[in-house]
Scaffold this motif. Structure first.
Motif, PDB file in Angstrom:
ATOM      1  N   UNK A   7       0.839  -1.201   0.000  1.00  0.00           N
ATOM      2  CA  UNK A   7       0.000   0.000   0.000  1.00  0.00           C
ATOM      3  C   UNK A   7       0.875   1.251   0.000  1.00  0.00           C
ATOM      4  N   UNK A   8       0.505   2.220  -0.839  1.00  0.00           N
ATOM      5  CA  UNK A   8       1.168   3.519  -0.864  1.00  0.00           C
ATOM      6  C   UNK A   8       0.306   4.487  -0.064  1.00  0.00           C
ATOM      7  N   UNK A   9       0.845   5.007   1.034  1.00  0.00           N
ATOM      8  CA  UNK A   9       0.067   5.892   1.898  1.00  0.00           C
ATOM      9  C   UNK A   9       0.856   7.168   2.175  1.00  0.00           C
ATOM     10  N   UNK A  10       0.149   8.132   2.688  1.00  0.00           N
ATOM     11  CA  UNK A  10       0.747   9.423   3.019  1.00  0.00           C
ATOM     12  C   UNK A  10      -0.327  10.484   3.034  1.00  0.00           C
ATOM     13  N   UNK A  11       0.033  11.668   3.469  1.00  0.00           N
ATOM     14  CA  UNK A  11      -0.954  12.750   3.491  1.00  0.00           C
ATOM     15  C   UNK A  11      -1.256  13.190   2.048  1.00  0.00           C
ATOM     16  N   UNK A  12      -2.276  14.023   1.844  1.00  0.00           N
ATOM     17  CA  UNK A  12      -2.669  14.401   0.485  1.00  0.00           C
ATOM     18  C   UNK A  12      -1.563  15.146  -0.272  1.00  0.00           C
ATOM     19  N   UNK A  13      -1.529  14.889  -1.570  1.00  0.00           N
ATOM     20  CA  UNK A  13      -0.711  15.658  -2.517  1.00  0.00           C
ATOM     21  C   UNK A  13       0.790  15.491  -2.347  1.00  0.00           C
ATOM     22  N   UNK A  14       1.234  14.309  -1.913  1.00  0.00           N
ATOM     23  CA  UNK A  14       2.678  14.061  -1.841  1.00  0.00           C
ATOM     24  C   UNK A  14       3.177  13.257  -3.041  1.00  0.00           C
ATOM     25  N   UNK A  52       5.774 -10.948  -7.657  1.00  0.00           N
ATOM     26  CA  UNK A  52       4.466 -10.500  -8.127  1.00  0.00           C
ATOM     27  C   UNK A  52       3.720  -9.918  -6.934  1.00  0.00           C
ATOM     28  N   UNK A  53       3.285  -8.669  -7.048  1.00  0.00           N
ATOM     29  CA  UNK A  53       2.620  -8.011  -5.925  1.00  0.00           C
ATOM     30  C   UNK A  53       1.364  -7.304  -6.405  1.00  0.00           C
ATOM     31  N   UNK A  54       0.498  -7.015  -5.460  1.00  0.00           N
ATOM     32  CA  UNK A  54      -0.664  -6.163  -5.705  1.00  0.00           C
ATOM     33  C   UNK A  54      -0.386  -4.807  -5.079  1.00  0.00           C
ATOM     34  N   UNK A  55      -0.362  -3.796  -5.920  1.00  0.00           N
ATOM     35  CA  UNK A  55      -0.068  -2.437  -5.481  1.00  0.00           C
ATOM     36  C   UNK A  55      -1.371  -1.695  -5.222  1.00  0.00           C
ATOM     37  N   UNK A  56      -1.426  -0.933  -4.122  1.00  0.00           N
ATOM     38  CA  UNK A  56      -2.638  -0.213  -3.751  1.00  0.00           C
ATOM     39  C   UNK A  56      -2.333   1.273  -3.620  1.00  0.00           C
ATOM     40  N   UNK A  57      -3.080   2.076  -4.357  1.00  0.00           N
ATOM     41  CA  UNK A  57      -3.008   3.528  -4.204  1.00  0.00           C
ATOM     42  C   UNK A  57      -4.146   3.957  -3.292  1.00  0.00           C
ATOM     43  N   UNK A  58      -3.895   4.886  -2.395  1.00  0.00           N
ATOM     44  CA  UNK A  58      -4.917   5.292  -1.422  1.00  0.00           C
ATOM     45  C   UNK A  58      -5.128   6.794  -1.446  1.00  0.00           C
ATOM     46  N   UNK A  59      -6.225   7.210  -0.866  1.00  0.00           N
ATOM     47  CA  UNK A  59      -6.477   8.622  -0.679  1.00  0.00           C
ATOM     48  C   UNK A  59      -5.565   9.186   0.408  1.00  0.00           C
ATOM     49  N   UNK A  60      -5.465  10.516   0.465  1.00  0.00           N
ATOM     50  CA  UNK A  60      -4.608  11.153   1.457  1.00  0.00           C
ATOM     51  C   UNK A  60      -5.021  10.811   2.869  1.00  0.00           C
ATOM     52  N   UNK A  61      -4.058  10.439   3.680  1.00  0.00           N
ATOM     53  CA  UNK A  61      -4.320  10.045   5.065  1.00  0.00           C
ATOM     54  C   UNK A  61      -4.189  11.273   5.949  1.00  0.00           C
ATOM     55  N   UNK A  62      -5.319  11.780   6.407  1.00  0.00           N
ATOM     56  CA  UNK A  62      -5.340  12.955   7.272  1.00  0.00           C
ATOM     57  C   UNK A  62      -5.678  12.509   8.696  1.00  0.00           C
ATOM     58  N   UNK A  63      -4.782  12.736   9.650  1.00  0.00           N
ATOM     59  CA  UNK A  63      -5.030  12.281  11.023  1.00  0.00           C
ATOM     60  C   UNK A  63      -6.315  12.844  11.623  1.00  0.00           C
ATOM     61  N   UNK A  64      -6.672  14.087  11.268  1.00  0.00           N
ATOM     62  CA  UNK A  64      -7.874  14.723  11.813  1.00  0.00           C
ATOM     63  C   UNK A  64      -8.715  15.292  10.669  1.00  0.00           C
ATOM     64  N   UNK A  65      -9.477  14.448   9.983  1.00  0.00           N
ATOM     65  CA  UNK A  65     -10.295  14.914   8.860  1.00  0.00           C
ATOM     66  C   UNK A  65     -11.304  15.958   9.307  1.00  0.00           C
ATOM     67  N   UNK A  66     -11.551  16.947   8.434  1.00  0.00           N
ATOM     68  CA  UNK A  66     -12.467  18.031   8.794  1.00  0.00           C
ATOM     69  C   UNK A  66     -13.832  17.884   8.133  1.00  0.00           C
ATOM     70  N   UNK A  67     -14.121  16.702   7.540  1.00  0.00           N
ATOM     71  CA  UNK A  67     -15.439  16.467   6.948  1.00  0.00           C
ATOM     72  C   UNK A  67     -15.726  14.974   6.975  1.00  0.00           C
ATOM     73  N   UNK A  68     -17.006  14.646   6.832  1.00  0.00           N
ATOM     74  CA  UNK A  68     -17.402  13.239   6.841  1.00  0.00           C
ATOM     75  C   UNK A  68     -16.774  12.484   5.674  1.00  0.00           C
ATOM     76  N   UNK A  69     -16.695  13.127   4.506  1.00  0.00           N
ATOM     77  CA  UNK A  69     -16.116  12.467   3.346  1.00  0.00           C
ATOM     78  C   UNK A  69     -14.630  12.202   3.571  1.00  0.00           C
ATOM     79  N   UNK A  70     -13.910  13.181   4.112  1.00  0.00           N
ATOM     80  CA  UNK A  70     -12.487  12.976   4.365  1.00  0.00           C
ATOM     81  C   UNK A  70     -12.259  11.907   5.423  1.00  0.00           C
ATOM     82  N   UNK A  71     -13.197  11.788   6.344  1.00  0.00           N
ATOM     83  CA  UNK A  71     -13.110  10.722   7.333  1.00  0.00           C
ATOM     84  C   UNK A  71     -13.212   9.364   6.647  1.00  0.00           C
ATOM     85  N   UNK A  72     -14.085   9.266   5.663  1.00  0.00           N
ATOM     86  CA  UNK A  72     -14.229   8.008   4.942  1.00  0.00           C
ATOM     87  C   UNK A  72     -12.991   7.714   4.103  1.00  0.00           C
TER      88      UNK A  72
END
Length: 439
Positions: A7-14, A52-72
């Motif tokens: 899994x590739x993770x990190x905060x948004x826009x990195x 052989x691997x399965x690569x996963x791209x994820x949304x930005x990981x925000x420790x304290x999301x400021x909206x319900x959508x960002x929480x999801x």
């Protein structure tokens, strides 16, 4: 062998999606110049060296999301971390160590998973020299990379592969049934998928257009593996905006091309719109099987809807797609959701059907005797014999005296008669006319 998940993770826009796209060699994840573009998990199988691997791209990981959508979005990223055997933690060398980076690092340490720290945007020697500052995150050796230019990516992946577990052998099975869920924005595609799966795999939100990426989900049903593709909503061409939504529509259309069966989802408030017919047209052109599912049927009484009348309306609007199954469900309440997958599998079996050549030619003989082909400039179509050349989709090859004598209306007549005799409900048939003696 089972593929380990990275899994590739990190905060948004990195630059997570940029790295993902570079590793898979195509533009699968959406990349834009503003944060928060990738919301759901996006999967791709890749090979790196002997792994052989399965690569996963994820949304930005925000420790304290400021909206319900960002929480999801955060929930989805955390789910990817839980699934992964190895995690690539991406940071931005230009911004240095930020408080969100430190908070994400702390969460990753708690996961106790192997972590490769990718310091992105290190496009030159000056920037690469800044990478050691990320030692303070305390999660391993910072590895300077440029996802955009590809520098350092090889070393990063070698480190990832070094941390992979020993692969576990699995028994190979037959080809997987691929089912795409498509429809207008906000008709409940993600909610339907979650109701079928019984878990929150795709993000569900009342905000239209939440699902931007097509998400492949493998699901075991009655001993068979099924792959569901949850897609972004398709809008009328004139209403498609640039950027993110444009890529989403392209991805939804590509999902249709990848699928064996497509679930066309509509809703009780608007049973069958012009746009639904357009989507069905895409499916028909791609020669895919289709099931029409009317969602939000829990509102039927309030909207004064009658199932029989609605089914008739759908059939009339989709005359070019005869025999398509129609279901009325409520993804919110789970009503009749359990019928969707069995119906899709039935359509898939129709795509696999093969008609014996002898029976096919007997039927074609009756069709020609009952209604002769119209003459064209004094010449009449003559059919020597017919064979079913392929399945999935069923393809029938007619050997005739002159393919130019085949009128569209007569071709449709023969197709309808084939359906009356042999079935093939809910799937397009491909009729090919060849001159006798020609390959």
């Amino acid at each position: 062998m089972t593929r380990p998940i990275v899994a590739i993770v990190g905060r948004p826009n990195v630059g997570k999606s940029t790295l993902f796209n570079r590793l898979i060699g195509e533009r699968l994840a959406i990349v834009e110049d503003f944060p928060g573009t990738t919301r759901d998990r996006v999967y791709a199988d890749i090979s790196w060296g002997d792994h052989d691997i399965t690569l996963v791209d994820t949304g930005g990981l925000e420790p304290q999301p400021d909206s319900a959508l960002r929480q999801k979005v955060k929930d989805q990223a955390e789910a990817a971390i839980a699934e992964a055997e190895v995690i690539i933690f991406m940071v931005d060398v230009m911004e240095g160590v930020t408080l969100p980076d430190s908070e994400v690092a702390e969460a990753l340490r708690r996961s106790k998973k192997p972590i490769a720290l990718a310091v992105n945007k290190a496009d030159n020697a000056q920037r690469r020299a800044l990478a050691p500052q990320f030692h303070e995150l305390g999660i391993g050796e910072p590895m300077p990379v440029s996802a955009h230019h590809g520098t350092g990516v090889g070393d990063l992946m070698d480190e990832v592969c070094h941390s992979l577990p020993v692969p576990i052998p699995v028994v190979e099975g037959p080809g997987l049934l691929m089912i795409a869920i498509v429809g207008r924005p906000n008709v409940g595609k993600s909610m339907l998928l979650n109701a079928i799966l019984g878990q929150d795999r795709a993000i569900v939100s009342e905000i239209p257009g939440t699902t931007r990426d097509a998400i492949d989900t493998v699901f075991e049903h009655e001993g068979e593996s099924v792959v569901f593709i949850d897609t972004a909503g398709i809008r009328r061409r004139g209403r498609i905006e640039g950027g993110v939504e444009r890529y989403s529509v392209m991805r939804a259309l590509r999902a249709i091309s990848r699928a064996d069966v497509v679930v066309l989802l509509t809703e009780a408030a608007e049973i069958i719109t012009a746009q639904d017919a357009h989507i069905a047209g895409y499916i028909q052109q791609a020669l895919k099987g289709m099931v029409v599912v009317v969602n939000k049927w829990d509102l039927a009484l309030e909207l004064e809807r009658d199932a029989a009348e609605c089914a008739l309306e759908i059939e009339q609007r989709l005359k070019f797609f005869p025999g398509v199954p129609i279901l009325f469900v409520s993804a919110l309440l789970g009503t009749d959701v359990d019928l969707v997958l069995p119906k899709a599998k039935k359509v898939y079996r129709e795509r696999q059907k093969r008609v014996p050549t002898s029976k096919l030619n007997e039927e074609i003989g009756r069709i020609l005797a009952a209604h002769s082909p119209p003459s064209v400039r004094g010449r009449q179509l003559k059919v020597s014999y017919v064979t079913q050349a392929e399945i999935n989709p069923p393809t029938f090859v007619f050997f005739v005296n002159d393919p130019r004598l085949v009128h569209f209306s007569y071709q449709r007549y023969m197709e309808n008669r084939i359906r009356e005799t042999f079935g093939f409900g809910g799937i397009p048939l491909k009729l090919v006319f060849k001159r006798k003696g020609k390959n």
